[in-house]
Write a protein that holds these residues in place. Structure first.
Motif, PDB file in Angstrom:
ATOM      1  N   ALA A  37       1.819  -6.694  -6.295  1.00 28.42           N
ATOM      2  CA  ALA A  37       1.719  -6.042  -7.937  1.00 28.42           C
ATOM      3  C   ALA A  37       2.845  -4.782  -7.960  1.00 28.42           C
ATOM      4  N   PRO A  38       3.312  -4.058  -6.812  1.00 34.50           N
ATOM      5  CA  PRO A  38       4.272  -3.060  -7.082  1.00 34.50           C
ATOM      6  C   PRO A  38       5.363  -3.963  -7.441  1.00 34.50           C
ATOM      7  N   TRP A  39       5.658  -5.189  -6.861  1.00 32.45           N
ATOM      8  CA  TRP A  39       6.995  -5.760  -7.161  1.00 32.45           C
ATOM      9  C   TRP A  39       7.064  -6.366  -8.655  1.00 32.45           C
ATOM     10  N   ILE A  79       7.947  -3.441 -10.803  1.00 33.81           N
ATOM     11  CA  ILE A  79       9.353  -3.033 -10.836  1.00 33.81           C
ATOM     12  C   ILE A  79      10.155  -4.275 -11.599  1.00 33.81           C
ATOM     13  N   LEU A  80       9.541  -5.575 -11.479  1.00 30.12           N
ATOM     14  CA  LEU A  80      10.454  -6.497 -12.197  1.00 30.12           C
ATOM     15  C   LEU A  80       9.987  -6.267 -13.579  1.00 30.12           C
ATOM     16  N   ALA A  81       9.056  -5.806 -14.183  1.00 26.95           N
ATOM     17  CA  ALA A  81       8.783  -5.509 -15.516  1.00 26.95           C
ATOM     18  C   ALA A  81       9.670  -4.378 -16.004  1.00 26.95           C
ATOM     19  N   ASP A  82       9.914  -3.389 -15.081  1.00 30.55           N
ATOM     20  CA  ASP A  82      10.629  -2.137 -15.500  1.00 30.55           C
ATOM     21  C   ASP A  82      12.157  -2.635 -15.630  1.00 30.55           C
ATOM     22  N   ALA A  93       0.757  -1.075   0.086  1.00 31.64           N
ATOM     23  CA  ALA A  93      -0.119   0.097  -0.057  1.00 31.64           C
ATOM     24  C   ALA A  93       0.918   1.218   0.006  1.00 31.64           C
ATOM     25  N   ARG A  94       2.044   1.301   0.843  1.00 27.55           N
ATOM     26  CA  ARG A  94       2.689   2.366   0.685  1.00 27.55           C
ATOM     27  C   ARG A  94       3.614   2.498  -0.556  1.00 27.55           C
ATOM     28  N   LEU A  95       3.795   1.157  -1.192  1.00 26.32           N
ATOM     29  CA  LEU A  95       4.590   1.338  -2.435  1.00 26.32           C
ATOM     30  C   LEU A  95       3.790   1.912  -3.522  1.00 26.32           C
ATOM     31  N   GLU A  96       2.296   1.617  -3.484  1.00 27.03           N
ATOM     32  CA  GLU A  96       1.408   2.201  -4.418  1.00 27.03           C
ATOM     33  C   GLU A  96       1.186   3.801  -4.214  1.00 27.03           C
ATOM     34  N   ALA A 148      13.911   0.084  -3.123  1.00 28.07           N
ATOM     35  CA  ALA A 148      15.350  -0.079  -3.729  1.00 28.07           C
ATOM     36  C   ALA A 148      15.658  -1.614  -3.485  1.00 28.07           C
ATOM     37  N   VAL A 149      15.277  -2.179  -2.308  1.00 32.86           N
ATOM     38  CA  VAL A 149      15.684  -3.524  -2.053  1.00 32.86           C
ATOM     39  C   VAL A 149      15.055  -4.360  -2.992  1.00 32.86           C
ATOM     40  N   LEU A 150      13.647  -4.233  -3.610  1.00 36.64           N
ATOM     41  CA  LEU A 150      12.902  -4.961  -4.455  1.00 36.64           C
ATOM     42  C   LEU A 150      13.660  -4.555  -5.820  1.00 36.64           C
TER      43      LEU A 150
END
Length: 525
Positions: free
Chosen positions: A441-443, A446-449, A348-351, A401-403
């Motif tokens: 979903a945020p990870w 990140i992986l797609a980007d 939620a915080r990443l979103e 950044a860790v993700l």
């Protein structure tokens, strides 16, 4: 609908499923078994526990009315790289598991003996060899318990092979499992006499190698019915070991097929041509040499991956590039940086962060190597790092950044775009992603980007069992429509943001160089 009875004897449990020829899973059952660990690094299981758990799971599964009438084959896979010593009556000692680390001294001695003959054990096998090699495990037994080693009249390298032996099929090993033992020559696809001699191992003890992705090694009889409750006359298929079966079940086994795994650990698995290993050397670095000990030129050599055969005489190799921490690094970061936030709270915080700042790099560089590292370097002393904090950096930036760091480590293993359908000209299919990390979903974004590829979440819980079914159905020439999980409908698909992907691509070299820099700093402590 006729079904394949699939059995995956994994690290902690026997899992069974009936998979119909249309690909649907008709039923599931599982039964755990214990692992005995010791303070000196030992990890063992009782092969009789494998049999008991297999029977329990299969009996539960076949209680479905009419199930036994429709079983077309029994297909077996399981954990690889276990040392199981046999006499004609069965196992003569507990199985030494792939996670057992007691043979470090013996691995070093095998390395030294082969090097004295001008042979690199790593290069010969195309995989880093250490204490977990079955060759080293056997040499340790010769050194510590010569009577036990001397009583051995054969060996197999995992519970699937042991079950096949218990069913009266003889001693067999699939090439994928064999490639994990430290005894298989990568170029020839055969067990190596020179390695066996260095391990004080009589070659006659080694099992026969199957020659296909799945091979019929026997048929069930009345003894099998007593042992497992399986009806007589059913073909017994030895499928690839769990790494190969899982890959087959998720994406298939053609050149360019790849997938990522985001569990506690993480990896990128890809099917590559054997020539990619032969031409580039062994793509390995000795496990007992840390990055800080190497020259800068040596430190930049090809990343450390494992290369596993897929079928005897086949020109395909399964390359696995494994991180020690993926989900474990995310767990650590939530505890250390976000005050123990749950995965849902962190997402939620990443979103919220993404809504404010958009997609794109944090500007930080992070190594996820909280437990040391296996890929893209092999350095047990390496530790995690965060670089680039400024006055505006906040805790959620560091968590993101860790993700990103996990994704950057995985992207090092992607050497070429995934396979496309040449007959239709369609673009390469998404990168399949399995494991608990796919819930974020945020990870996934990140992986797609970071990879610059569309990614698709896949539920890989049944992947090895689906791989078993595919191996059996193809081997027996069945008319079926079983498909790898990545080809099925459903699952979240995420496309890369073009601007974010370009920005992440610029950071790849800097992220890779960070491994060298952190190792060098640690060496000064």
């Amino acid at each position: 609908m006729p079904s394949v009875l699939c059995l995956d004897l994994g690290t902690s449990a026997a899992k069974a499923a009936l998979i119909d020829l249309d690909g649907s899973i008709h039923g599931r059952a599982s039964c755990p078994y214990p692992t005995r660990t010791t303070a000196d690094g030992g990890a063992e299981q009782d092969p009789q526990d494998w049999l008991r758990s297999a029977r329990t799971a299969i009996t539960e599964l076949l209680h479905v009315p009419g199930a036994t009438r429709d079983v077309l084959a029994l297909s077996l896979t399981g954990q690889m790289q276990d040392l199981v010593l046999l006499d004609p009556d069965g196992a003569i000692a507990p199985a030494v598991l792939y996670s057992d680390t007691r043979a470090g001294q013996d691995a070093q001695e095998i390395h030294a003996r082969l090097e004295s003959e001008g042979i690199s054990w790593d290069s010969l096998t195309a995989t880093v060899q250490d204490a977990t090699s079955c060759a080293a495990m056997f040499r340790r037994l010769v050194r510590t318990d010569p009577d036990l080693a001397g009583r051995a009249r054969g060996m197999v390298f995992g519970p699937a092979g042991y079950l096949a032996h218990a069913l009266g099929c003889g001693r067999w090993c699939d090439p994928t499992t064999a490639a994990a033992t430290g005894l298989l020559e990568a170029r020839t696809g055969t067990f190596s006499g020179v390695i066996a001699r260095a391990a004080s191992l009589d070659e006659d003890l080694l099992p026969a190698l199957t020659t296909a992705t799945g091979q019929v090694v026997g048929r069930t009889d009345t003894a099998a019915q007593d042992l497992l409750g399986v009806p007589g006359g059913v073909p017994i298929v030895l499928a690839p070991g769990d790494a190969g079966a899982t890959t087959l079940g998720i994406v298939g086994l053609e050149v360019g097929d790849d997938y990522a795994y985001l569990g506690t650990s993480g990896w990128l698995a890809a099917v590559i041509p054997r020539t990619a290993v032969d031409d580039g050397g062994a793509d390995v670095t000795r496990a007992d040499v840390t990055l800080a000990d190497r020259s800068a030129a040596t430190a930049e050599q090809a990343p450390v991956s494992h290369h596993l055969a897929l079928a005897a005489g086949d020109d395909l190799v399964l390359r696995i590039s494994a991180l020690l921490a993926a989900g474990a690094a995310a767990d650590w970061a939530r505890a250390a940086l976000l005050g123990g936030a749950s995965p849902a709270e962190a997402d939620a915080r990443l979103e919220e962060r993404e809504a404010r700042q958009g997609r794109g790099p944090t500007g930080l560089l992070a190594l996820p190597s909280i437990h040391g590292e296996r890929y893209p370097v092999r350095d047990g002393d390496l530790r995690a790092a965060l670089v680039g904090m400024g006055p505006r950096t906040r805790d959620i930036d560091m968590y993101a950044a860790v993700l990103e760091g996990v994704a950057h480590a995985l992207v090092s293993a992607i050497s070429a775009p995934s396979r496309s359908d040449r007959s239709t000209g369609e673009r390469s299919r998404p990168l399949a992603v399995a494991g608990g990390g796919t819930a974020s979903a945020p990870w996934l974004r990140i992986l797609a980007d970071v990879t610059g590829r569309e990614v698709r979440a896949v539920d890989g819980a049944d992947a090895a069992l689906v791989g078993c079914a595919l191996a059996a159905a193809d081997e027996l020439g069945m008319d079926h429509s079983i498909r790898p999980l990545a080809f099925r409908s459903g699952g979240r698909t995420v496309a890369p943001d073009p601007s974010a992907a370009r920005a992440h691509a610029v950071m790849r070299d800097a992220h890779r160089a960070l491994y060298t820099a952190v190792a060098a700093v640690r060496a000064l402590h």
